[in-house]
Write a protein that holds these residues in place. Sequence first.
Motif, PDB file in Angstrom:
ATOM      1  N   GLU A 126     -15.397 -41.597  58.668  1.00  0.00           N
ATOM      2  CA  GLU A 126     -16.819 -41.774  58.432  1.00  0.00           C
ATOM      3  C   GLU A 126     -17.641 -40.661  59.067  1.00  0.00           C
ATOM      4  O   GLU A 126     -17.169 -39.952  59.961  1.00  0.00           O
ATOM      5  CB  GLU A 126     -17.271 -43.129  58.975  1.00  0.00           C
ATOM      6  N   TYR A 128     -22.114 -39.705  59.934  1.00  0.00           N
ATOM      7  CA  TYR A 128     -23.465 -40.260  59.958  1.00  0.00           C
ATOM      8  C   TYR A 128     -24.318 -39.571  58.907  1.00  0.00           C
ATOM      9  O   TYR A 128     -24.493 -38.358  58.925  1.00  0.00           O
ATOM     10  CB  TYR A 128     -24.104 -40.094  61.332  1.00  0.00           C
ATOM     11  N   SER A 129     -24.828 -40.362  57.947  1.00  0.00           N
ATOM     12  CA  SER A 129     -25.697 -39.830  56.899  1.00  0.00           C
ATOM     13  C   SER A 129     -27.125 -39.781  57.421  1.00  0.00           C
ATOM     14  O   SER A 129     -27.749 -40.828  57.676  1.00  0.00           O
ATOM     15  CB  SER A 129     -25.630 -40.717  55.657  1.00  0.00           C
ATOM     16  N   GLU A 132     -29.626 -41.396  54.859  1.00  0.00           N
ATOM     17  CA  GLU A 132     -29.604 -42.853  54.752  1.00  0.00           C
ATOM     18  C   GLU A 132     -29.634 -43.552  56.111  1.00  0.00           C
ATOM     19  O   GLU A 132     -29.709 -44.784  56.184  1.00  0.00           O
ATOM     20  CB  GLU A 132     -28.384 -43.300  53.959  1.00  0.00           C
ATOM     21  N   LYS A 134     -27.313 -44.098  58.371  1.00  0.00           N
ATOM     22  CA  LYS A 134     -26.232 -45.040  58.616  1.00  0.00           C
ATOM     23  C   LYS A 134     -24.899 -44.317  58.472  1.00  0.00           C
ATOM     24  O   LYS A 134     -24.825 -43.215  57.931  1.00  0.00           O
ATOM     25  CB  LYS A 134     -26.295 -46.208  57.639  1.00  0.00           C
ATOM     26  N   LYS A 136     -21.364 -43.590  56.848  1.00  0.00           N
ATOM     27  CA  LYS A 136     -20.819 -43.668  55.493  1.00  0.00           C
ATOM     28  C   LYS A 136     -19.406 -43.093  55.479  1.00  0.00           C
ATOM     29  O   LYS A 136     -19.039 -42.310  56.359  1.00  0.00           O
ATOM     30  CB  LYS A 136     -21.689 -42.869  54.513  1.00  0.00           C
ATOM     31  N   THR A 137     -18.637 -43.476  54.469  1.00  0.00           N
ATOM     32  CA  THR A 137     -17.298 -42.914  54.307  1.00  0.00           C
ATOM     33  C   THR A 137     -17.430 -41.465  53.859  1.00  0.00           C
ATOM     34  O   THR A 137     -18.109 -41.179  52.872  1.00  0.00           O
ATOM     35  CB  THR A 137     -16.487 -43.709  53.270  1.00  0.00           C
ATOM     36  N   SER A 140     -13.289 -40.697  50.553  1.00  0.00           N
ATOM     37  CA  SER A 140     -12.665 -41.907  50.025  1.00  0.00           C
ATOM     38  C   SER A 140     -11.232 -41.620  49.587  1.00  0.00           C
ATOM     39  O   SER A 140     -10.411 -42.534  49.492  1.00  0.00           O
ATOM     40  CB  SER A 140     -13.474 -42.469  48.857  1.00  0.00           C
ATOM     41  N   GLY A 174     -18.042 -38.281  49.762  1.00  0.00           N
ATOM     42  CA  GLY A 174     -19.080 -39.268  49.484  1.00  0.00           C
ATOM     43  C   GLY A 174     -20.373 -38.674  48.980  1.00  0.00           C
ATOM     44  O   GLY A 174     -21.146 -39.350  48.287  1.00  0.00           O
ATOM     45  N   SER A 175     -20.639 -37.411  49.290  1.00  0.00           N
ATOM     46  CA  SER A 175     -21.871 -36.761  48.847  1.00  0.00           C
ATOM     47  C   SER A 175     -21.659 -35.782  47.703  1.00  0.00           C
ATOM     48  O   SER A 175     -22.514 -35.638  46.840  1.00  0.00           O
ATOM     49  CB  SER A 175     -22.528 -36.009  50.014  1.00  0.00           C
TER      50      SER A 175
END
Length: 276
Positions: A126, A128-129, A132, A134, A136-137, A140, A174-175
Amino acid sequence: MKIKMINLLGHRTFIFCLCLVVLLSEGLFAQAAENIPSEIDGAIFQQLLEKGEYRVQYFKESGREFTLYPQTELGSLLTKTWTETKDPVFVAESLFLIEKPEGSNQLDTALISRIMRSVSSMEGIEYYSNSEKKMKTLYSQSYTIDNLEDKNRIPDNVDGSAENLSVYAFQEDGSFGDNYYQIDYRQRENEVSMVIRLMEPLKYGLVTAVKANNLVFNIDVLDKGSYLVMYVGAKVKFPAISLLENKLNKSFGSRITALHDWFKSSYISAKEAELR
């Protein structure tokens, strides 16, 4: 006479305290000197002892070069990993101090090498976004592939030494979606390095966020017996689009932290299992 005696006692007490301070200072200095590796700047290492990490980050400052890397043969090679003619717009470096579990003083180069070649172990880590606010992964999916044409999944190459090993890797970000990298390794008696180079463009929606070869992450782990020093350096060039710049600037900084957390967690877990 009484006053003179008090003054004399006070003078002797002062001299004794002064000598004690000098002796203690010499002892503390000697102890600190033993902990300062010759490969790392002394002042920076003191901050590593206090805070566990040391970071610098630059954005749109042309001519910025890596400076925090360990002063070793492998460390110096990391200064030559940016091969583009134009300067990167994002340059960041971090040093981390990783304490080994109690009772671990031997060199763990073989273990470090296996972890750094375990591309599949990055799956699920993970970050830190900032956008957002929070966790995030980050990836994946993460695994080694046979080549950039067929892109078939193959087992991680973790046997033997990592010296001069070169592999290709796939990661579903993830991005940025599907990404393909080349990872080059070097290994010495107490040190392992890896250079992660983007081989196909990073996409952010329909926009090309980073072109091939315009992103390089350098990782170097130096084993000093009772602790490890981990270095992560990044150079990235991306387009001058204000909304995109701000996101990418923060995103790549977070990825440095994620890489550190992945390695540290993998290493500590393996060592604790070994000691049980």
